[in-house]
Design an enzyme around this catalytic site. Structure first.
Site, PDB file in Angstrom:
ATOM      1  N   LYS A   1      49.912  40.656  36.444  1.00 12.45           N
ATOM      2  CA  LYS A   1      49.578  40.132  37.774  1.00 12.45           C
ATOM      3  C   LYS A   1      50.246  38.781  37.926  1.00 12.45           C
ATOM      4  CE  LYS A   1      45.053  42.299  38.067  1.00 12.45           C
ATOM      5  NZ  LYS A   1      44.025  42.142  37.050  1.00 12.45           N
TER       6      LYS A   1
ATOM      7  N   HIS B   1      36.120  32.955  30.666  1.00 11.17           N
ATOM      8  CA  HIS B   1      36.096  32.522  32.072  1.00 11.17           C
ATOM      9  C   HIS B   1      36.150  30.991  32.194  1.00 11.17           C
ATOM     10  CE1 HIS B   1      33.724  36.384  33.239  1.00 11.17           C
ATOM     11  NE2 HIS B   1      35.006  36.549  33.520  1.00 11.17           N
TER      12      HIS B   1
ATOM     13  N   ARG C   1      48.051  32.748  31.890  1.00 13.64           N
ATOM     14  CA  ARG C   1      46.647  32.772  31.491  1.00 13.64           C
ATOM     15  C   ARG C   1      46.534  33.442  30.119  1.00 13.64           C
ATOM     16  NH1 ARG C   1      42.224  37.103  32.822  1.00 13.64           N
ATOM     17  NH2 ARG C   1      40.431  36.028  31.955  1.00 13.64           N
TER      18      ARG C   1
ATOM     19  N   GLU D   1      41.306  30.814  39.869  1.00 11.13           N
ATOM     20  CA  GLU D   1      41.842  30.538  38.535  1.00 11.13           C
ATOM     21  C   GLU D   1      43.345  30.308  38.576  1.00 11.13           C
ATOM     22  OE1 GLU D   1      39.616  33.208  35.475  1.00 11.13           O
ATOM     23  OE2 GLU D   1      39.207  33.985  37.457  1.00 11.13           O
TER      24      GLU D   1
ATOM     25  N   GLY E   1      29.278  37.106  42.766  1.00 14.58           N
ATOM     26  CA  GLY E   1      28.657  35.821  43.126  1.00 14.58           C
ATOM     27  C   GLY E   1      29.070  35.332  44.505  1.00 14.58           C
ATOM     28  N   GLU E   2      30.331  35.585  44.874  1.00 16.42           N
ATOM     29  CA  GLU E   2      30.806  35.109  46.178  1.00 16.42           C
ATOM     30  C   GLU E   2      30.404  36.032  47.319  1.00 16.42           C
ATOM     31  OE1 GLU E   2      35.077  34.278  45.990  1.00 16.42           O
ATOM     32  OE2 GLU E   2      34.791  33.599  43.940  1.00 16.42           O
ATOM     33  N   ASN E   3      30.245  37.323  46.997  1.00 17.83           N
ATOM     34  CA  ASN E   3      30.082  38.302  48.086  1.00 17.83           C
ATOM     35  C   ASN E   3      28.738  38.986  48.199  1.00 17.83           C
ATOM     36  OD1 ASN E   3      32.881  38.278  49.131  1.00 17.83           O
ATOM     37  ND2 ASN E   3      33.353  38.933  47.051  1.00 17.83           N
TER      38      ASN E   3
ATOM     39  N   GLY F   1      31.242  38.938  38.138  1.00 18.95           N
ATOM     40  CA  GLY F   1      32.229  39.895  38.627  1.00 18.95           C
ATOM     41  C   GLY F   1      32.139  41.146  37.782  1.00 18.95           C
TER      42      GLY F   1
ATOM     43  N   ARG G   1      30.009  46.675  30.534  1.00 21.58           N
ATOM     44  CA  ARG G   1      29.630  46.071  29.241  1.00 21.58           C
ATOM     45  C   ARG G   1      28.118  45.857  29.192  1.00 21.58           C
ATOM     46  NH1 ARG G   1      33.756  41.095  29.753  1.00 21.58           N
ATOM     47  NH2 ARG G   1      35.063  42.277  31.169  1.00 21.58           N
TER      48      ARG G   1
ATOM     49  N   ASN H   1      49.286  36.537  34.851  1.00 24.14           N
ATOM     50  CA  ASN H   1      48.079  36.971  34.145  1.00 24.14           C
ATOM     51  C   ASN H   1      48.380  38.361  33.577  1.00 24.14           C
ATOM     52  OD1 ASN H   1      45.569  37.728  33.291  1.00 24.14           O
ATOM     53  ND2 ASN H   1      44.534  37.404  35.264  1.00 24.14           N
TER      54      ASN H   1
HETATM   55  P1  AMP Z   1      35.683  40.519  40.195  1.00 19.92           P
HETATM   56  O1  AMP Z   1      35.732  41.054  38.783  1.00 19.92           O
HETATM   57  O2  AMP Z   1      35.419  39.055  40.255  1.00 19.92           O
HETATM   58  O3  AMP Z   1      36.843  40.956  41.026  1.00 19.92           O
HETATM   59  O4  AMP Z   1      34.396  41.205  40.885  1.00 19.92           O
HETATM   60  C1  AMP Z   1      34.269  42.587  41.030  1.00 19.92           C
HETATM   61  C2  AMP Z   1      32.832  42.894  41.445  1.00 19.92           C
HETATM   62  O5  AMP Z   1      32.554  42.223  42.664  1.00 19.92           O
HETATM   63  C3  AMP Z   1      32.558  44.369  41.654  1.00 19.92           C
HETATM   64  O6  AMP Z   1      31.333  44.751  41.035  1.00 19.92           O
HETATM   65  C4  AMP Z   1      32.410  44.472  43.171  1.00 19.92           C
HETATM   66  O7  AMP Z   1      31.514  45.464  43.578  1.00 19.92           O
HETATM   67  C5  AMP Z   1      31.860  43.106  43.532  1.00 19.92           C
HETATM   68  N1  AMP Z   1      32.139  42.816  44.947  1.00 19.92           N
HETATM   69  C6  AMP Z   1      33.346  42.591  45.506  1.00 19.92           C
HETATM   70  N2  AMP Z   1      33.216  42.454  46.856  1.00 19.92           N
HETATM   71  C7  AMP Z   1      31.907  42.631  47.144  1.00 19.92           C
HETATM   72  C8  AMP Z   1      31.139  42.618  48.348  1.00 19.92           C
HETATM   73  N3  AMP Z   1      31.711  42.407  49.519  1.00 19.92           N
HETATM   74  N4  AMP Z   1      29.802  42.806  48.254  1.00 19.92           N
HETATM   75  C9  AMP Z   1      29.222  43.027  47.043  1.00 19.92           C
HETATM   76  N5  AMP Z   1      29.877  43.031  45.865  1.00 19.92           N
HETATM   77  C10 AMP Z   1      31.199  42.853  45.904  1.00 19.92           C
END
Ligand code: AMP
Length: 399
Positions: A14, A180, A90, A385, A333-335, A210, A241, A7
């Site tokens: 990466k 995405h 990618r 991905e 979304g995951e965290n 994210g 953004r 990537n």
């Molecule tokens: P990504 O671009 O998918 O890597 O997502 C980055 C975003 O995910 C950032 O805004 C982070 O603050 C958020 N994020 C990552 N880990 C956590 C977490 N444990 N709790 C809340 N937000 C998170």
């Protein structure tokens, strides 16, 4: 069978090396700060690692370092690049030229480079990385390109056309492309599997949240609409953004600040979103912490995001004439249970109801959050991905 997934950005490379026999990751890392100074970080599945400053004047030296750390020294995982069956790359922008992964040839690299006007930050860097990779890896190793936009090529014209004069589409290719796509494709398929349903029978709203965020309506396994547009600036508010705003606000603000078009683009891409609204940070974790300490602008930034996502769910339910499931993926979304909770609040009209406790405990794992009586299922689906790029690469070279 080993597949290397790359990537590449303008200053970073990466990578992940996957063993496709069991889809495990053997090693991953990043050759970063290309053209600045250079740094490599490399980790193997069994815990060995390299973290070192190096010289990367161009992508070629970065690729040479990638080969070096994979094949030699304490954190090597293979003896020679000949052990790698293929490299999957990618690519952010495939426009209307590419609607599926394909084998790399010099002509394909030129075509990707030719699309650079449509993705100034990404496509030229991809072309540089592809040329560097071609120069460094064995000539017999096939390379495959996988496009972020390809999944969205199934959108109908009414979803991808803008209300500009038609000639701008014909002459300048101005339309919604969406991004995405690899993530939305991976998570929607994983969700169908988790639900024990055929993807052809499902209407899914996929929320990839994210640093960059996009929402996609997936009907029968195909994208019918998506929130990012001509560029990844469109749609919901993101880390830096602004997302969708009134186009007249763009010309008005540029005029007030005396910005050139490029400066205005930087302003909307790098200084806006979470960062611009909160004045605190582009990172969701920082906003949550600041909001807990009473920072109203941090809370406002998160409220805007949740509200915009709710409206996308509503509009995509309309676009698909229904919705069976909403999924959350990506770093936020995951965290972030906080963001998921805010999105799912006051959505009972749509049949969305989640188990609040379960949501609060759920982080980074595949899990169903909706209550048994909810008409719409809500899930967290971790994205991957790199794995999908590796699977696509394998499929292309196996043809
Ligand atoms: P990504 O671009 O998918 O890597 O997502 C980055 C975003 O995910 C950032 O805004 C982070 O603050 C958020 N994020 C990552 N880990 C956590 C977490 N444990 N709790 C809340 N937000 C998170």
């Amino acid at each position: 069978m080993l597949i290397l997934v790359v990537n590449a950005g303008s200053s970073s490379l990466k990578y992940q090396l996957l063993n496709m026999d069991d889809e495990s990751v053997l090693a991953k890392g990043n050759c970063d700060r290309i053209g600045i100074d250079g740094h490599v970080s490399h980790k193997t599945a069994d815990g060995r690692s390299i973290d070192a400053d190096c010289e990367f004047p161009t992508h070629t030296e970065a690729f040479q370092k990638l080969v070096e750390v994979l094949t030699t020294g304490d954190a090597a995982v293979i003896e020679s690049m000949d052990e790698i069956s293929a490299v999957g790359h990618r690519i952010v922008q495939g426009a209307e030229v590419f609607d599926r992964p394909c084998l790399v040839t010099p002509e394909i690299i030129d075509q990707i480079d030719d699309l650079r006007e449509l993705a100034p930050v990404h496509n030229h860097a991809h072309a540089l990385a592809l040329r560097a990779c071609t120069a460094v890896i064995p000539a017999t190793t096939p390379q495959v390109v996988v496009f972020d936009t390809a999944f969205h090529q199934t959108m109908p014209p009414k979803a991808y056309m803008y209300g500009l004069p038609y000639e701008d589409y014909e002459k300048y290719h101005v339309r919604k492309y969406g991004f995405h796509g690899t993530s939305h494709r991976f998570v929607s398929a994983a969700l169908a599997e988790a639900m024990g349903r055929k993807i052809e029978d499902l209407k899914i709203v996929s929320c990839h949240l994210g640093n960059g965020s996009s929402i996609t309506a997936v009907k029968g396994g195909k994208c019918v609409d998506t929130s990012m547009g001509f560029t990844p600036l469109d749609g919901v508010l993101m880390g830096t953004r602004c997302g969708a705003i009134d186009p007249s606000a763009v010309t008005y603000v540029a005029d007030k600040h005396g910005f050139t078009p490029d400066e205005m683009s930087q302003y909307m891409n790098k200084k806006s979103g979470f960062l611009g609204v909160s004045g605190v940070s582009s990172d969701n974790r920082d906003l949550t912490a600041a909001a807990e300490h009473g920072n109203q602008r941090a809370k406002l930034a998160q409220d805007i995001l949740a509200y915009e996502i709710q409206k996308y769910i509503g509009s995509y339910a309309a676009a698909m004439n229904g919705v069976d499931a909403v999924l959350f993926t990506g770093g936020i979304g995951e965290n972030s249970w906080e963001v998921r909770e805010s999105v799912c609040e006051n959505m009972d009209f749509f049949g969305i109801k989640i188990d609040r406790e379960l949501n609060r405990q759920s982080r980074g794992k595949l899990v169903k959050l909706s209550t048994p009586d909810a008409a719409v299922e809500v899930w967290v689906v971790p994205t991957n991905e790199e794995l999908l790029i590796a699977r696509d690469t394998l499929a292309v070279i196996s043809k």
